[in-house]
Design a protein around this motif. Structure first.
Motif, PDB file in Angstrom:
ATOM      1  N   THR A 166       0.859  -1.189   0.000  1.00  0.00           N
ATOM      2  CA  THR A 166       0.000   0.000   0.000  1.00  0.00           C
ATOM      3  C   THR A 166       0.890   1.232   0.000  1.00  0.00           C
ATOM      4  OG1 THR A 166      -1.749  -1.143   1.222  1.00  0.00           O
ATOM      5  CG2 THR A 166      -1.774   1.254   1.271  1.00  0.00           C
ATOM      6  N   SER A 226       1.440   5.452  -0.030  1.00  0.00           N
ATOM      7  CA  SER A 226       0.782   6.650   0.496  1.00  0.00           C
ATOM      8  C   SER A 226       1.715   7.842   0.376  1.00  0.00           C
ATOM      9  CB  SER A 226       0.370   6.454   1.961  1.00  0.00           C
ATOM     10  OG  SER A 226       1.509   6.270   2.781  1.00  0.00           O
ATOM     11  N   VAL A 280      -1.865  12.732   5.788  1.00  0.00           N
ATOM     12  CA  VAL A 280      -1.897  11.846   4.629  1.00  0.00           C
ATOM     13  C   VAL A 280      -2.710  12.509   3.524  1.00  0.00           C
ATOM     14  CG1 VAL A 280      -2.584   9.590   3.770  1.00  0.00           C
ATOM     15  CG2 VAL A 280      -1.658   9.806   6.077  1.00  0.00           C
ATOM     16  N   TRP A 293      -3.539   7.712  -0.954  1.00  0.00           N
ATOM     17  CA  TRP A 293      -3.023   6.359  -0.779  1.00  0.00           C
ATOM     18  C   TRP A 293      -3.608   5.455  -1.863  1.00  0.00           C
ATOM     19  CZ3 TRP A 293      -6.351   8.816   2.487  1.00  0.00           C
ATOM     20  CH2 TRP A 293      -7.641   8.324   2.568  1.00  0.00           C
TER      21      TRP A 293
END
Length: 551
Positions: free
Chosen positions: A240, A242, A249, A252
């Motif tokens: 994953t 991001s 954040v 992602w």
């Protein structure tokens, strides 16, 4: 001489006599010809003398009997060490010598049947043959197949898979040459590994071409520029990805999506500056990479803060602003702007650059004890390699006494304007009979509006001189209902204001103005109190109007 020799023989010959050297290995191992076997071996302990943790440990397997000084071993981990020709490639020392000394034997031959012992060398002291812990390898021939009964054969392959081994095919093949029969089976490796080879690419134009970002952790772009950041990582299962700005954040990817994640800034803003981090993570681990984005732009939002006695009196004004201050005051002008790289600030007056009041902060200009010669245009300029911006203000200096006299004239003008607005007011009265007009007029003069005249004379001497010079000027008679002079003995004396302004800009026009002032008049309307409303008259009552006139 005999004692050291005896000890050397005892220590070098048997671990039982010197229990600090201990090794564990089976006494015998049996294997069929042509197969593979692993002989399990463990190093229990040996003296911690004559070596450090950085000293390499070398292990050797010898076929007994053997002279360890002259005969080559059948297997070893020492680089460049020669081994027996008949065992080369088939005998292998496995594992880390700090724990294991196991021996792998492939394609066992009948002539491999023998006794074997292990030797350990580390540093200047540990040079030991574990002959008391030898094992015997028994090699048996291939048994013919019997009805209802099968024979099992096995081969062991030990390896440490790498990410690049993912998808590799391994094939095990068995040939029965005597019977002309063979069989094989193939497996495909699936190697799972943590994210690796994380790469960040950048593009400063709205095109598909990207350039790998180097090892420098800094990236500088100009405000308004297009910027694209691309993050890619190799992992299995897919990681994953991001993008984060500081601890926030931004985007992602889905775990089953692409191996790349894109972050687009179509028009970079000043607030986009900061540390950007791309992170790739799966169940086996994580990897990240960061870059510091610096947004550069020309000076903007230039403003000047005017303060007096540590108190802000003016802020955020534009060009061509006039600032009026009293003579003798002190001002502090602070020039403030936003830019990257930081702008160089300077002050100028009439096109001439001024020396900064504080060398460490050239945006500060101190003006102590302002005089009339300080009047003029002051300009603050902010400049960096990307551009410049300036802001000007016009400074005017006035005297405090002149300011007071101007205030008096303003007050006189306001009162005159108010009075002139009240002249055309018609007083509406209800009368039952016209014969009561005089009574009502008398009542109004006593209880309603009282008109007083106050003569404000700037200087008594000037007024006396004026009267002597104009003896024929008729004087205005006082109003019929005006109070006698003796009733005003409690009134205050008028406030006299000097209209001259001492200083370098005093002129003869001011003196002329003093000598030619006209007599000033105040008109004051006094309302002593509310008057009760007259009782409504009969239906046949009519309205009359009386106009107040000033003479």
């Amino acid at each position: 001489m005999l004692l050291p020799l005896l000890l050397a023989v005892l220590w070098g010959g048997s671990g039982a006599l010197y229990p600090k050297f201990q090794l564990q290995v089976p006494k015998s191992v049996s294997v069929q010809e042509g197969l593979c076997v692993v002989v399990s071996c463990s190093l229990i302990t040996y003296p911690q003398r004559g070596w450090t943790h950085a000293t390499p440990a070398h292990g050797y397997w010898f076929r007994n009997p053997a002279n360890t000084d002259t005969d080559p071993p059948v297997a070893t981990n020492k680089p460049g060490q020669k081994v027996q020709k008949d065992t080369q490639g088939r005998f292998q020392l496995l594992g880390n010598l700090s724990q294991s000394c196991s021996l792998l034997i492939r394609d066992v031959q009948m002539e491999d049947a023998a006794s074997y012992f292990f030797r350990l060398e580390r540093g200047s002291y540990v040079q030991y043959n574990f002959k008391e812990n030898m094992f015997y390898l028994e090699v048996t021939g291939m048994e013919p197949a019997s009805a209802g009964v099968g024979t099992s054969y096995f081969s062991v392959l030990t390896l440490t898979p790498r990410p690049q081994d993912h998808g590799t095919e391994l094939t095990c093949r068995v040939d029965f040459s005597r019977k002309g029969v063979s069989t094989e089976k193939t497996v495909r490796l699936s190697v799972a590994y943590a994210p690796r080879d994380l790469v960040v690419s950048t593009s400063r134009a709205n095109v598909s071409a990207l350039e790998p970002w180097g090892n420098s952790p800094h990236l500088a772009v100009q405000k308004g520029q297009f910027l694209r950041l691309l993050c890619a990582a190799d992992s299995l299962p897919l990681a994953t990805l991001s993008w984060a700005l500081e601890d926030r954040v931004l985007s992602w990817s889905h775990p089953s999506g692409s191996r790349t994640l894109e972050l687009v800034l179509p028009g970079v803003k000043a607030e986009d500056a900061g540390r950007y981090t791309c992170q790739a993570e799966n169940r086996l681990g994580a990897q990240s990479r960061s870059l510091d984005l610096s947004v550069q732009y020309a000076p903007e939002n230039l403003r000047v803060v005017v303060s007096q006695a540590n108190r802000t009196v003016l802020e955020n004004f534009g060009n061509d602003t006039s600032l009026v201050v009293l003579e003798g005051q002190s001002l502090r002008l602070l020039c403030v702007t936003h830019s990257n790289p930081p702008a160089r600030l300077s002050w100028a007056r009439g096109g001439q650059t001024l020396s900064p009041s504080q060398p460490s902060d050239p945006g500060v200009l101190e003006l102590p004890q302002i005089q009339t010669e300080h009047e003029g245009e002051f300009t603050c300029q902010a400049q960096n390699p990307l551009g410049s911006q300036y802001l000007s203000l016009s400074l005017s200096v006035v005297c405090e006494k002149k300011l007071i006299s101007n205030g008096v004239f303003v007050a006189i003008g306001l009162m005159t304007l108010l009075f002139l607005c009240l002249i055309p007011i018609a007083v509406k009265t209800l009368r039952k009979k016209r014969t009561q007009a005089e009574t009502l007029r008398s009542r109004l003069s006593r209880r309603s509006t009282i008109l007083d005249y106050i003569n404000v004379i700037p200087k008594p001497g000037l007024l006396a001189q004026k009267r002597k010079a104009n003896p024929s000027s008729p004087s205005r008679p006082p109003p019929p209902d005006a109070h006698p002079p003796e009733s005003r003995h409690k009134q205050k004396e008028p406030y006299y204001v000097s209209y001259s302004c001492p200083g370098p800009k005093a002129s003869t026009q001011d003196a002329e103005y003093e000598n030619n002032q006209e007599e000033l008049h105040y008109a004051v309307l006094n309302f002593p109190g509310h008057r009760p409303w007259e009782t409504q008259g009969s239906k046949d009552a009519h309205s009359d109007y009386a106009e107040i006139q000033l003479h």
